[in-house]
Design a protein around this motif. Structure first.
Motif, PDB file in Angstrom:
ATOM      1  N   CYS A   1      43.235  -0.506  31.419  1.00  0.00           N
ATOM      2  CA  CYS A   1      43.255  -1.323  30.191  1.00  0.00           C
ATOM      3  C   CYS A   1      44.593  -2.016  29.966  1.00  0.00           C
ATOM      4  O   CYS A   1      44.934  -2.335  28.821  1.00  0.00           O
ATOM      5  N   ASN A   2      45.371  -2.208  30.995  1.00  0.00           N
ATOM      6  CA  ASN A   2      46.676  -2.879  30.859  1.00  0.00           C
ATOM      7  C   ASN A   2      47.613  -2.219  29.875  1.00  0.00           C
ATOM      8  O   ASN A   2      48.449  -2.888  29.254  1.00  0.00           O
ATOM      9  N   GLY A   3      47.486  -0.939  29.693  1.00  0.00           N
ATOM     10  CA  GLY A   3      48.420  -0.258  28.797  1.00  0.00           C
ATOM     11  C   GLY A   3      47.695   0.596  27.779  1.00  0.00           C
ATOM     12  O   GLY A   3      46.487   0.816  27.865  1.00  0.00           O
TER      13      GLY A   3
ATOM     14  N   TRP B   1      49.710  -4.184  22.539  1.00  0.00           N
ATOM     15  CA  TRP B   1      48.510  -3.722  23.228  1.00  0.00           C
ATOM     16  C   TRP B   1      47.367  -3.505  22.232  1.00  0.00           C
ATOM     17  O   TRP B   1      46.247  -3.980  22.430  1.00  0.00           O
ATOM     18  N   LEU B   2      47.669  -2.791  21.150  1.00  0.00           N
ATOM     19  CA  LEU B   2      46.612  -2.455  20.192  1.00  0.00           C
ATOM     20  C   LEU B   2      46.008  -3.717  19.578  1.00  0.00           C
ATOM     21  O   LEU B   2      44.800  -3.845  19.422  1.00  0.00           O
ATOM     22  N   ARG B   3      46.876  -4.670  19.271  1.00  0.00           N
ATOM     23  CA  ARG B   3      46.397  -5.880  18.614  1.00  0.00           C
ATOM     24  C   ARG B   3      45.479  -6.688  19.535  1.00  0.00           C
ATOM     25  O   ARG B   3      44.587  -7.389  19.076  1.00  0.00           O
ATOM     26  N   ASN B   4      45.720  -6.583  20.850  1.00  0.00           N
ATOM     27  CA  ASN B   4      44.889  -7.309  21.814  1.00  0.00           C
ATOM     28  C   ASN B   4      43.729  -6.476  22.336  1.00  0.00           C
ATOM     29  O   ASN B   4      43.051  -6.878  23.264  1.00  0.00           O
TER      30      ASN B   4
ATOM     31  N   ASN C   1      35.038  -0.523  40.327  1.00  0.00           N
ATOM     32  CA  ASN C   1      36.495  -0.686  40.255  1.00  0.00           C
ATOM     33  C   ASN C   1      36.968  -0.970  38.844  1.00  0.00           C
ATOM     34  O   ASN C   1      38.108  -1.364  38.653  1.00  0.00           O
ATOM     35  N   ASN C   2      36.086  -0.840  37.895  1.00  0.00           N
ATOM     36  CA  ASN C   2      36.451  -1.250  36.535  1.00  0.00           C
ATOM     37  C   ASN C   2      37.653  -0.472  36.002  1.00  0.00           C
ATOM     38  O   ASN C   2      37.705   0.748  36.079  1.00  0.00           O
ATOM     39  N   THR C   3      38.627  -1.187  35.480  1.00  0.00           N
ATOM     40  CA  THR C   3      39.753  -0.519  34.820  1.00  0.00           C
ATOM     41  C   THR C   3      39.884  -1.014  33.391  1.00  0.00           C
ATOM     42  O   THR C   3      40.892  -0.791  32.738  1.00  0.00           O
ATOM     43  N   ARG C   4      38.867  -1.735  32.922  1.00  0.00           N
ATOM     44  CA  ARG C   4      38.979  -2.315  31.588  1.00  0.00           C
ATOM     45  C   ARG C   4      38.436  -1.375  30.518  1.00  0.00           C
ATOM     46  O   ARG C   4      37.492  -0.633  30.742  1.00  0.00           O
ATOM     47  N   CYS C   5      39.050  -1.451  29.361  1.00  0.00           N
ATOM     48  CA  CYS C   5      38.536  -0.743  28.192  1.00  0.00           C
ATOM     49  C   CYS C   5      37.334  -1.526  27.699  1.00  0.00           C
ATOM     50  O   CYS C   5      37.478  -2.537  27.011  1.00  0.00           O
ATOM     51  N   ASP C   6      36.131  -1.110  28.063  1.00  0.00           N
ATOM     52  CA  ASP C   6      34.974  -1.935  27.729  1.00  0.00           C
ATOM     53  C   ASP C   6      33.834  -1.158  27.074  1.00  0.00           C
ATOM     54  O   ASP C   6      32.820  -1.728  26.712  1.00  0.00           O
ATOM     55  N   ALA C   7      33.981   0.166  26.947  1.00  0.00           N
ATOM     56  CA  ALA C   7      32.911   0.929  26.302  1.00  0.00           C
ATOM     57  C   ALA C   7      33.446   1.440  24.971  1.00  0.00           C
ATOM     58  O   ALA C   7      34.229   2.382  24.909  1.00  0.00           O
ATOM     59  N   ARG C   8      33.029   0.766  23.901  1.00  0.00           N
ATOM     60  CA  ARG C   8      33.669   0.979  22.614  1.00  0.00           C
ATOM     61  C   ARG C   8      32.898   1.987  21.774  1.00  0.00           C
ATOM     62  O   ARG C   8      31.690   1.888  21.644  1.00  0.00           O
TER      63      ARG C   8
END
Ligand SMILES: *[C@@H]1O[C@H](CO)[C@@H](O)[C@H](O)[C@H]1NC(C)=O
Ligand SMILES: *[C@@H]1O[C@H](CO)[C@@H](O)[C@H](O)[C@H]1NC(C)=O
Ligand SMILES: *[C@@H]1O[C@H](CO)[C@@H](O)[C@H](O)[C@H]1NC(C)=O
Ligand SMILES: *[C@@H]1O[C@H](CO)[C@@H](O)[C@H](O)[C@H]1NC(C)=O
Length: 632
Positions: free
Chosen positions: A239-241, A316-319, A344-351
């Motif tokens: 999640c880039n941080g 980070w939080l704001r984005n 390979n997913n590294t994104r924060c995508d499951a909210r």
């Protein structure tokens, strides 16, 4: 250098909205035409005659609220704190840290307003009473320094550690406030006034700082150790941080851990005086921004490392897309497919869409601190927007300064409409109406109000050692609109205070479900359960705080990997959070009688009923109203 670059960029944004006269600098060390007014030289309040004349009127205006605040604090400590153990034995580690935070904050409030302790002559303050009270709570906090299970918390989640940091920084603020207000050396010099009559040892005693300062190195050390430990939760691979919540579960980046990291970091920047105590661990954080050559330097006051952590955390939080359509923080993110080797997913995508009150609160301390450090009005704007979204989501209309629904049309057996974070203008946790809150959930609302209080403190020009330049006119303007915005929240706070006060039992202990304070006299229906409390069920919202962490592939890689003691409790099991002496089957028990004489059933006797955590909610709320309602 980092700080200077940041200062330029952010102050430039002030210049855009508030025109700077050419020659003016902002926050310069000398007073010039832009800053014509020298600050009044320090005069202890009790020597100020104007102050004395205020005593009578303020006493009559504010004393009943002040008395309620004192009582809330006294009940917290006399009913729930065990001096011989140095803790609140029914609390768990993190809730105890939060309660210590409330006690420090409330004691600081009392110490700032001793005008309510008036001697019989109605003209002076009785300092014996004031210091007896302040020292009573201060020594209990010192007791808690030793009662806190610091070793256990080292192995808990990152958010648990950060509550510890915020707690001791709050105690440091109490000590510093009390010291600065009443113990700053006033230059008393007996040997000069009466040569030969007193020796210099006397003068030294008279000019001593507040004795509480003895404990500053201890509190600072505890805060520093836990910030260091917690900062290992910062992770850039996913999640880039952002901070990870719990190292023993699948990566979950949630609002609370990140808000805490921001709030704790900026508070370290302002209130941590440095720490050269190497015991018991001397290791420095090794993964927060490893490219920072300064990251293993020993720290002192205003360590830029903390400012940097707060700024990066906030960015980070704001984005992170962590707010919903109502502008409220949802709980957090998992990374979809994390366990799948082909993904390979590294994104924060499951909210997780769950909304808790405390997620709307802790960030306010971060925003306020970031404004204090940078002067960028956007931090204050973000905070006010969030507060106003929260107020709206309780069912309150700030414009008309009243609840959206007409209270007089309240039906005696129909639960009022749910607005997202409350009803009838009263803040509610999802679990409140059904009395299904865990010990965690019982602590949340008070946290929101603690941080609202911090956010709404009057703006101050930055301490001189920051060497920030401030434009006076812009500063005055922002201070005024900040104060006006905060002041406009008082009606809502009052509405909540009046309801919450009605939930106190005969011992003065606050209940959890404040809305019941409005309903109690009128309610004839069965008390709501989670199935009929009018809160929509959202399949994407997991209330892991109240019902435990689900035993599924979204949250856990493998349950068996964990030692039982380390396993966060499972969804649906709340045994570990039922207070001593109260069995689970006593839930939904009936009717006690509420304090104020009506014979209604007591909805706050259900579930975990009244605890030190529900008490801290009342304390946090009263303190917020105490400060915010008195904004001039
Ligand atoms: C605090 O509460 C205790 C126990 O209820 C009571 O005995 C005491 O008088 C109270 N103190 C104050 C200052 O209100
Ligand atoms: C008090 O006054 C005496 C005599 O002028 C001086 O020597 C001493 O340093 C003063 N002490 C303090 C604490 O100012
Ligand atoms: C933000 O999160 C919501 C809810 O998960 C999602 O629908 C939306 O697409 C996300 N927006 C962005 C920009 O990622
Ligand atoms: C994941 O990485 C592998 C190897 O680099 C690549 O072959 C595959 O296409 C990637 N999968 C996705 C969904 O991006």
């Amino acid at each position: 250098m980092f700080r200077i670059v940041l200062g330029c960029i952010l102050w430039a944004s002030v210049a855009v909205s508030f025109t700077l006269p050419d020659k003016c600098t902002v926050f310069s060390e000398s007073h010039n035409e832009c800053n014509p007014v020298a600050p009044a030289s320090f005069l202890p309040a009790f020597q100020d005659t104007a102050f004395k004349s205020k005593i009578r009127s303020e006493h009559t205006d504010g004393s009943s609220l002040f008395a309620d605040l004192l009582e809330a604090l006294n009940v917290t400590q006399s009913e729930f704190f065990a001096p011989w153990l140095g803790t609140w034995p029914d609390a768990i580690d993190w809730t105890a840290a939060v309660i210590g935070t409330h006690v420090s904050g409330a004691t600081r409030s009392i110490s700032q307003d001793p005008i309510f302790f008036i001697s019989n002559d109605h003209d002076t303050i009785n300092w014996r009473w004031t210091s007896n009270l302040v020292d009573k709570y201060f020594t209990q906090l010192v007791g808690y320094y030793f009662g806190q299970d610091a070793f256990a918390i080292r192995n808990e989640a990152y958010d648990d550690m950060l509550w510890v940091v915020l707690g001791w920084l709050e105690t440091i603020k109490l000590v510093n406030t009390y010291d600065e207000l009443y113990f700053t050396p006033v230059g008393a010099n007996l040997s000069e006034a009466a040569p030969g009559a007193a020796d210099e040892a006397f003068d030294e005693i008279i000019n001593q700082p507040y004795h509480g300062t003895t404990w500053l190195p201890a509190f600072s050390h505890r805060a520093r150790i836990f910030w260091d430990l917690a900062s290992r939760g910062w992770d850039t691979k996913l999640c880039n941080g952002g901070m990870i919540w719990n190292p023993r579960l699948l990566p979950y980046k949630n609002a609370i851990t990140n808000e805490l990291f921001i709030a704790a970091s900026i508070s370290m920047y302002f209130h941590f005086p440095g720490d050269d105590n190497e015991s018991p661990f001397s290791d420095r954080p090794d993964n927060f921004n490893p490219t920072d050559p300064d990251s293993d330097r020993s720290s002192g006051p205003r360590d830029a490392r903390y400012l940097k952590a707060a700024v990066e955390g906030y960015r980070w939080l704001r984005n992170s897309n962590m707010t919903n359509e109502q502008g409220l923080f949802v709980d957090g993110f998992h990374i979809s497919g994390y366990l799948d080797e082909n993904n390979n997913n590294t994104r924060c995508d499951a909210r997780d869409e769950m909304v808790f009150t405390y997620n709307q609160g802790v960030i306010l301390t971060g925003q306020r601190g970031l404004w204090d450090a940078t002067g960028a009005p956007s931090f204050l704007k973000d905070g006010h927007r969030l507060i106003q979204n929260v107020i709206k989501a309780t069912g309150y209309d700030l414009k008309s300064d009243s609840p959206i629904e007409d209270l007089s049309e309240l039906k005696a057996s129909v639960l009022p409409r749910w607005h997202g974070l409350g009803r009838l203008g009263i803040m509610e946790e999802y679990c409140d109406a059904s009395a299904t809150c865990s010990q965690d959930g019982q602590t949340f609302k008070g946290i929101f109000f603690h941080h609202l209080t911090a956010f709404c403190a009057p703006l101050e020009t930055p301490p001189a050692d920051l060497k920030l330049l401030v434009h006076d006119r812009a500063f005055t303007q922002i201070s005024r609109s900040h104060a006006e915005a905060c002041k406009s929240y008082s009606g809502w706070l009052r509405h909540n205070v009046l309801a919450a006060l009605e939930t106190r039992d005969a011992s003065g202990r606050f209940g959890q479900w404040w809305t019941a304070g409005l309903l109690a006299g009128a309610w004839t229906g069965a008390w709501p359960t989670r199935a009929d409390d009018k809160i929509p069920d959202d399949p994407d919202a997991t209330d892991y705080r109240n019902y435990g962490v689900p035993d599924n592939a979204a949250w856990r890689s493998s349950v068996s990997m964990l030692a039982p003691a380390q396993t966060p409790r499972k969804y649906g099991s709340r045994e570990d959070q039922i207070p001593l002496g109260r069995a689970a089957e006593q839930e939904q028990t009936p009717p006690g009688t509420v304090k104020r004489g009506h014979n209604a059933k007591d909805p706050n006797n259900r579930g975990r009923a009244r605890t030190v955590e529900t008490q801290s909610g009342g304390l946090g709320l009263l303190r917020a109203y105490w400060h915010i309602s008195r904004i001039p």
